[in-house]
Motif scaffolding. Sequence first.
Motif, PDB file in Angstrom:
ATOM      1  N   TYR A 132      -8.958  14.711   7.938  1.00  0.00           N
ATOM      2  CA  TYR A 132      -7.495  14.687   7.881  1.00  0.00           C
ATOM      3  C   TYR A 132      -7.027  15.707   6.853  1.00  0.00           C
ATOM      4  N   GLY A 136      -1.436  15.177   7.498  1.00  0.00           N
ATOM      5  CA  GLY A 136      -1.728  14.022   8.340  1.00  0.00           C
ATOM      6  C   GLY A 136      -2.364  14.350   9.667  1.00  0.00           C
ATOM      7  N   THR A 177       1.024  10.589   2.690  1.00  0.00           N
ATOM      8  CA  THR A 177       0.106  11.158   3.679  1.00  0.00           C
ATOM      9  C   THR A 177      -0.356  10.092   4.657  1.00  0.00           C
ATOM     10  N   ILE A 181      -0.143  10.104   8.754  1.00  0.00           N
ATOM     11  CA  ILE A 181      -1.285   9.831   9.616  1.00  0.00           C
ATOM     12  C   ILE A 181      -0.940   8.763  10.642  1.00  0.00           C
TER      13      ILE A 181
END
Length: 210
Positions: A132, A136, A177, A181
């Motif tokens: 990652y 994200g 973050t 994601i």
Amino acid sequence: MSGDNEDAGDNGDFGDVRGIEREYRRRRALSVSWWQIAVTVVIGGNIVLQVTMNPYASRRWYVIALAVIVLARVVPAVLYRQRGRTIVGAQGITARDAVRTNTRTWHDVYDIRAELSANGRIERARWTTYVYDNDGRRMRLPYFDDWQLPDFHAELADLRAVSALHRGMAWELRPETEDLIRRRTRNSRIWGAVYVAAIVVVCVAFVVMA
């Protein structure tokens, strides 16, 4: 990760086994069984045969469309088998799939995670690995899974430990973050469902109109 070169080679790890330089490539059969590709070819070939025998020339475009669908399934699998690999170095990590090659520098890497495969019923690998980035976005690492690597979790832990030194910081979760994601994962699932539905509709249309 194993402490000698022989074991490291069995795990797809090359170079200095105690350092960052390593490469993961196919060491066993593909995670996705070849019989699935064979079934795709047989079904597609059968439909193409039926359409070809149809006396109406206006329906020949079905043959072309079906041929493209079959090739789109088979060709990437063959290319992935030959080209796919994960390359790790001091500058970052690279994922090479059937066509594309994507690289993330360590400065851009947010996390390296093992996740249960969403295709557990059709893939031999139960765990796959994703990188990652800070935005994200995720990048799947080819052949970095528990099907290709018997000591998968130990290898992942070692890679995270060594790469943390090159990142210059420990692995820490950041709420903003994590939100990105989750948002991207949700959008990906929605588009995936739309894609599957579209494929089903097209296949049904071919069968009905043939």
